[in-house]
Design an enzyme around this catalytic site. Structure first.
Site, mmCIF file in Angstrom:
data_model
loop_
_atom_site.group_PDB
_atom_site.id
_atom_site.type_symbol
_atom_site.label_atom_id
_atom_site.label_comp_id
_atom_site.label_asym_id
_atom_site.label_seq_id
_atom_site.Cartn_x
_atom_site.Cartn_y
_atom_site.Cartn_z
ATOM 1 N N CYS A 127 0.845 -1.197 0.000
ATOM 2 C CA CYS A 127 0.000 0.000 0.000
ATOM 3 C C CYS A 127 0.883 1.250 0.000
ATOM 4 O O CYS A 127 1.423 1.648 1.030
ATOM 5 C CB CYS A 127 -0.930 0.006 1.216
ATOM 6 S SG CYS A 127 -2.019 1.456 1.237
ATOM 7 N N CYS A 160 -0.212 4.117 2.427
ATOM 8 C CA CYS A 160 0.084 3.817 3.835
ATOM 9 C C CYS A 160 1.581 3.834 4.108
ATOM 10 O O CYS A 160 2.015 4.325 5.148
ATOM 11 C CB CYS A 160 -0.533 2.476 4.237
ATOM 12 S SG CYS A 160 -2.337 2.471 4.244
#
Length: 194
Positions: free
Chosen positions: A155, A158
């Site tokens: 991700c 993130c």
């Protein structure tokens, strides 16, 4: 006994597994007398210590990654190793919680990032994240675990957010880099031992 079988046995014994334990991928490496077996053993051993992280932190990072990757042998190994390094039951539970929470966050925020639609950023996430407010392992280390799980799960949003938080908390890039190194090697080991 071949050199490959000896290396396999040493790796298995270090993980607390019986020497007759085999997975299909481990068998392929052993039958092919792969030089990679030695690398695998040494790489895994290098996850247990770090110049940037305490042995307890190495163990908790390994545990969180093993849980994230649904790897029972490595989860068992790192749970025991973490306890041996002074991790409390609460620390160990938090490593498990981090893996679970970040799995949901990584899916959610990857979706937002992939779609690049403003509308999705305006809708409340409705994902409870209270554990991030006062983690028992401390804010900095919980962010470090979160970063490693986000990197493993791919991700980008993130990873960038957690890395930025860590830098603002005063974490060195060397510490961050070593945590990611450990996560990558635990994941690699889990492709062979599962």
């Amino acid at each position: 006994m071949s050199e490959s079988t000896e290396t396999v046995n040493e790796l298995l014994q270090s993980l607390g597994l019986a020497t007759d334990y085999r997975t299909a991928s481990l068998t392929l490496l052993e039958q092919g007398d792969s030089r990679y077996l030695r690398d695998l053993k040494l790489n895994f051993t290098s996850t247990l210590t770090s110049e940037q992280l305490s042995t307890k932190e190495c163990a908790l990072l390994g545990l969180s990654v093993a849980i994230n990757n649904n790897n029972l042998p490595l989860t068992n190994y790192f749970t025991k190793y973490a306890a041996e390094q002074g991790a409390t039951e609460a620390d160990i539970a938090e490593a498990a919680a981090c893996a679970s929470l970040l799995a949901s966050n990584n899916i959610f925020y990857r979706f937002r990032h992939f779609t690049q639609k403003e509308k999705y950023t305006q809708i409340p996430a409705r994902i409870r994240m209270q554990i991030m407010m006062k983690p028992v392992t401390g804010k900095e280390f919980f962010e470090l675990m979160s970063l490693t799980i986000s990197a493993v799960n791919g991700c980008e949003m993130c990873v960038n957010a957690h890395e930025d938080s860590l830098i603002k908390l005063g974490t060195t890039e060397e510490r961050i880099f070593d945590a990611i190194r450990i996560a990558s090697l635990v994941t690699a080991t889990g492709k062979i031992i599962f």
